[in-house]
Design an enzyme around this catalytic site. Structure first.
Site, PDB file in Angstrom:
ATOM      1  N   HIS A  87       0.666  -1.317   0.050  1.00 48.27           N
ATOM      2  CA  HIS A  87      -0.254   0.132  -0.093  1.00 48.27           C
ATOM      3  C   HIS A  87       0.938   1.204  -0.129  1.00 48.27           C
ATOM      4  O   HIS A  87       2.179   1.453   0.248  1.00 48.27           O
ATOM      5  CB  HIS A  87      -0.932   0.048   1.037  1.00 48.27           C
ATOM      6  CG  HIS A  87      -2.281  -0.855   1.282  1.00 48.27           C
ATOM      7  ND1 HIS A  87      -1.847  -2.128   1.457  1.00 48.27           N
ATOM      8  CD2 HIS A  87      -3.393  -0.600   0.489  1.00 48.27           C
ATOM      9  CE1 HIS A  87      -3.623  -2.350   1.017  1.00 48.27           C
ATOM     10  NE2 HIS A  87      -4.299  -1.577   0.725  1.00 48.27           N
ATOM     11  N   LYS A  90      -0.283   4.701   4.708  1.00 49.16           N
ATOM     12  CA  LYS A  90      -1.494   3.846   5.350  1.00 49.16           C
ATOM     13  C   LYS A  90      -0.605   3.367   6.617  1.00 49.16           C
ATOM     14  O   LYS A  90       0.213   3.140   6.678  1.00 49.16           O
ATOM     15  CB  LYS A  90      -1.541   2.047   4.670  1.00 49.16           C
ATOM     16  CG  LYS A  90      -2.571   1.692   4.686  1.00 49.16           C
ATOM     17  CD  LYS A  90      -2.946   0.692   4.292  1.00 49.16           C
ATOM     18  CE  LYS A  90      -4.023  -0.442   4.754  1.00 49.16           C
ATOM     19  NZ  LYS A  90      -5.065   0.264   5.290  1.00 49.16           N
TER      20      LYS A  90
HETATM   21  N1  LIG Z   1     -12.310  -0.866   3.177  1.00 48.08           N
HETATM   22  C1  LIG Z   1     -12.337  -0.794   2.160  1.00 48.08           C
HETATM   23  O1  LIG Z   1     -12.534  -1.009   0.525  1.00 48.08           O
HETATM   24  C2  LIG Z   1     -11.481   0.707   2.169  1.00 48.08           C
HETATM   25  C3  LIG Z   1     -10.624   0.775   1.121  1.00 48.08           C
HETATM   26  C4  LIG Z   1      -9.303   1.929   1.363  1.00 48.08           C
HETATM   27  C5  LIG Z   1      -8.999   2.586   2.794  1.00 48.08           C
HETATM   28  N2  LIG Z   1      -9.573   1.432   3.697  1.00 48.08           N
HETATM   29  C6  LIG Z   1      -9.579   2.168   4.791  1.00 48.08           C
HETATM   30  O2  LIG Z   1     -10.557   3.604   5.138  1.00 48.08           O
HETATM   31  C7  LIG Z   1      -9.209   4.470   5.750  1.00 48.08           C
HETATM   32  C8  LIG Z   1      -9.466   5.745   5.080  1.00 48.08           C
HETATM   33  O3  LIG Z   1      -8.647   5.723   4.341  1.00 48.08           O
HETATM   34  P1  LIG Z   1      -8.035   6.776   3.712  1.00 48.08           P
HETATM   35  O4  LIG Z   1      -6.832   5.785   2.563  1.00 48.08           O
HETATM   36  O5  LIG Z   1      -9.115   7.745   3.018  1.00 48.08           O
HETATM   37  O6  LIG Z   1      -7.032   8.137   4.653  1.00 48.08           O
HETATM   38  P2  LIG Z   1      -6.377   9.149   4.895  1.00 48.08           P
HETATM   39  O7  LIG Z   1      -6.715  10.424   3.812  1.00 48.08           O
HETATM   40  O8  LIG Z   1      -5.966   9.515   5.900  1.00 48.08           O
HETATM   41  O9  LIG Z   1      -8.530  10.072   5.513  1.00 48.08           O
HETATM   42  C9  LIG Z   1      -8.753   9.859   6.784  1.00 48.08           C
HETATM   43  C10 LIG Z   1     -10.658  11.006   6.772  1.00 48.08           C
HETATM   44  O10 LIG Z   1     -10.775  10.572   8.435  1.00 48.08           O
HETATM   45  C11 LIG Z   1     -10.840  11.537   8.950  1.00 48.08           C
HETATM   46  N3  LIG Z   1      -9.982  11.679  10.165  1.00 48.08           N
HETATM   47  C12 LIG Z   1      -8.756  11.836  11.152  1.00 48.08           C
HETATM   48  N4  LIG Z   1      -9.372  11.923  12.276  1.00 48.08           N
HETATM   49  C13 LIG Z   1     -10.333  12.184  12.679  1.00 48.08           C
HETATM   50  C14 LIG Z   1     -11.773  12.365  13.275  1.00 48.08           C
HETATM   51  N5  LIG Z   1     -11.114  12.509  14.782  1.00 48.08           N
HETATM   52  N6  LIG Z   1     -13.272  12.556  13.482  1.00 48.08           N
HETATM   53  C15 LIG Z   1     -13.052  12.666  11.951  1.00 48.08           C
HETATM   54  N7  LIG Z   1     -12.976  12.455  11.403  1.00 48.08           N
HETATM   55  C16 LIG Z   1     -11.367  12.007  11.523  1.00 48.08           C
HETATM   56  C17 LIG Z   1      -9.459  13.001   8.251  1.00 48.08           C
HETATM   57  O11 LIG Z   1     -10.015  14.140   8.095  1.00 48.08           O
HETATM   58  P3  LIG Z   1      -8.700  15.434   8.396  1.00 48.08           P
HETATM   59  O12 LIG Z   1      -7.972  15.001   7.055  1.00 48.08           O
HETATM   60  O13 LIG Z   1      -9.141  16.437   8.967  1.00 48.08           O
HETATM   61  O14 LIG Z   1      -7.552  14.247   9.113  1.00 48.08           O
HETATM   62  C18 LIG Z   1      -9.382  12.627   6.407  1.00 48.08           C
HETATM   63  O15 LIG Z   1     -11.071  12.527   6.186  1.00 48.08           O
HETATM   64  C19 LIG Z   1      -8.776   3.769   6.340  1.00 48.08           C
HETATM   65  O16 LIG Z   1      -8.828   3.170   7.600  1.00 48.08           O
HETATM   66  C20 LIG Z   1      -8.134   2.897   4.967  1.00 48.08           C
HETATM   67  O17 LIG Z   1      -7.439   1.516   5.639  1.00 48.08           O
HETATM   68  C21 LIG Z   1     -11.023   0.569   2.974  1.00 48.08           C
END
Ligand SMILES: NC(=O)c1ccc[n+]([C@@H]2O[C@H](COP(=O)([O-])OP(=O)(O)OC[C@H]3O[C@@H](n4cnc5c(N)ncnc54)[C@H](OP(=O)(O)O)[C@@H]3O)[C@@H](O)[C@H]2O)c1
Length: 239
Positions: A147, A151
């Site tokens: 990844h 991540k």
């Molecule tokens: N299941 C699936 O198919 C799949 C696919 C891809 C990713 N994922 C998972 O999805 C999650 C997000 O991935 P990503 O790549 O989008 O991560 P990311 O780019 O780091 O985004 C995280 C999001 O969460 C927000 N956040 C952080 N702390 C918060 C809080 N205390 N309250 C509310 N919002 C908060 C962040 O806001 P700020 O930017 O303001 O900090 C941002 O909007 C991860 O766990 C990843 O492993 C799952």
């Protein structure tokens, strides 16, 4: 035609959240009413309100919350869905055992679907892995996932879910993780026996597959009764 379901996206500024916001208009059964992130500076939405996480309680009424955030943000999103009697879809990985238990508890009141991966290809791969593990009993199994460098959890939730499917078939998987560049997500599995090997792999080249999967699951989940659902339930449901 049913009335569209009011949708809140939690983690809206993230890599996944941005794709959810961009693709939600393609789903006529959903209507975006709120986007939530820790910091909302610069967050623009096509419809609905933008809320910082500290003001989650001010969210409008919703029928569905989709959460792709971080484990430390997850509890508040789940609590909101329970309080609003809304369906809850989450793809946040790295959850603790207590958070998995909270999902189960919530599912007694609302429909809940958490999945480590929302792509169709990984759903099929998961079934192939269980089948291979059953047939190749006693072979070594290694699961290698790659990844992007941002991540936070390792092994990935998808690798662990593939490993759980392999364990159900009788294998004992080992894991390795690579973090490099901007890789969206790759999973490679090797079953190794005496004198031969079987390899299975999935490569995601776009986050849109996860976002479309989650939106489609959400459209379906919001019309189900309370319960803990899986991707298999969704894939096998009549349309
Ligand atoms: N299941 C699936 O198919 C799949 C696919 C891809 C990713 N994922 C998972 O999805 C999650 C997000 O991935 P990503 O790549 O989008 O991560 P990311 O780019 O780091 O985004 C995280 C999001 O969460 C927000 N956040 C952080 N702390 C918060 C809080 N205390 N309250 C509310 N919002 C908060 C962040 O806001 P700020 O930017 O303001 O900090 C941002 O909007 C991860 O766990 C990843 O492993 C799952």
């Amino acid at each position: 035609m049913n009335r569209p379901i009011d949708l809140l996206v939690h983690g809206a500024t993230g890599r996944m959240g941005q794709r959810l916001l961009a693709l939600a208009p393609d789903f006529p059964g959903l209507r975006l009413v709120a986007a939530v992130a820790r910091s909302t500076a610069g967050l623009v939405v096509p419809a609905g309100v933008v809320l910082p996480a500290t003001r989650l309680a001010d969210a409008p009424d919703i029928g569905l919350a989709i959460d792709f955030s971080l484990p430390e943000a997850f509890d508040a999103a789940l609590a909101l869905a329970v309080e609003r009697r809304a369906a809850f879809v989450s793809g946040t990985t790295g959850l603790s055992p207590a958070q998995r238990k909270a999902l189960e508890a919530a599912s007694r009141q609302i429909p809940v679907l958490w999945a480590a991966n929302f792509s169709m290809g990984v759903a099929v791969l998961t079934e192939l892995v269980e089948r291979a593990a059953t047939a190749l009993l006693g072979w070594d199994l290694d699961i290698v996932e790659s990844h992007h460098v941002h991540k936070q959890d390792a092994p990935s939730g998808t690798a662990l879910a593939l490993g759980a499917a392999a364990q159900a078939g009788g294998a004992e998987p080992r894991y390795a993780s690579l973090r490099a560049g901007d890789i969206v997500g790759e999973h490679w599995l090797q079953f190794a026996g005496a004198g031969e090997r079987v390899e299975l792999a999935h490569r995601a080249t776009s986050r849109d597959i996860f976002a479309r999967g989650a939106l489609s699951v959400g459209e379906w989940l919001a019309r189900q009764g309370a319960g803990l659902y899986t991707m298999r339930d969704w894939a096998q449901a009549p349309r």
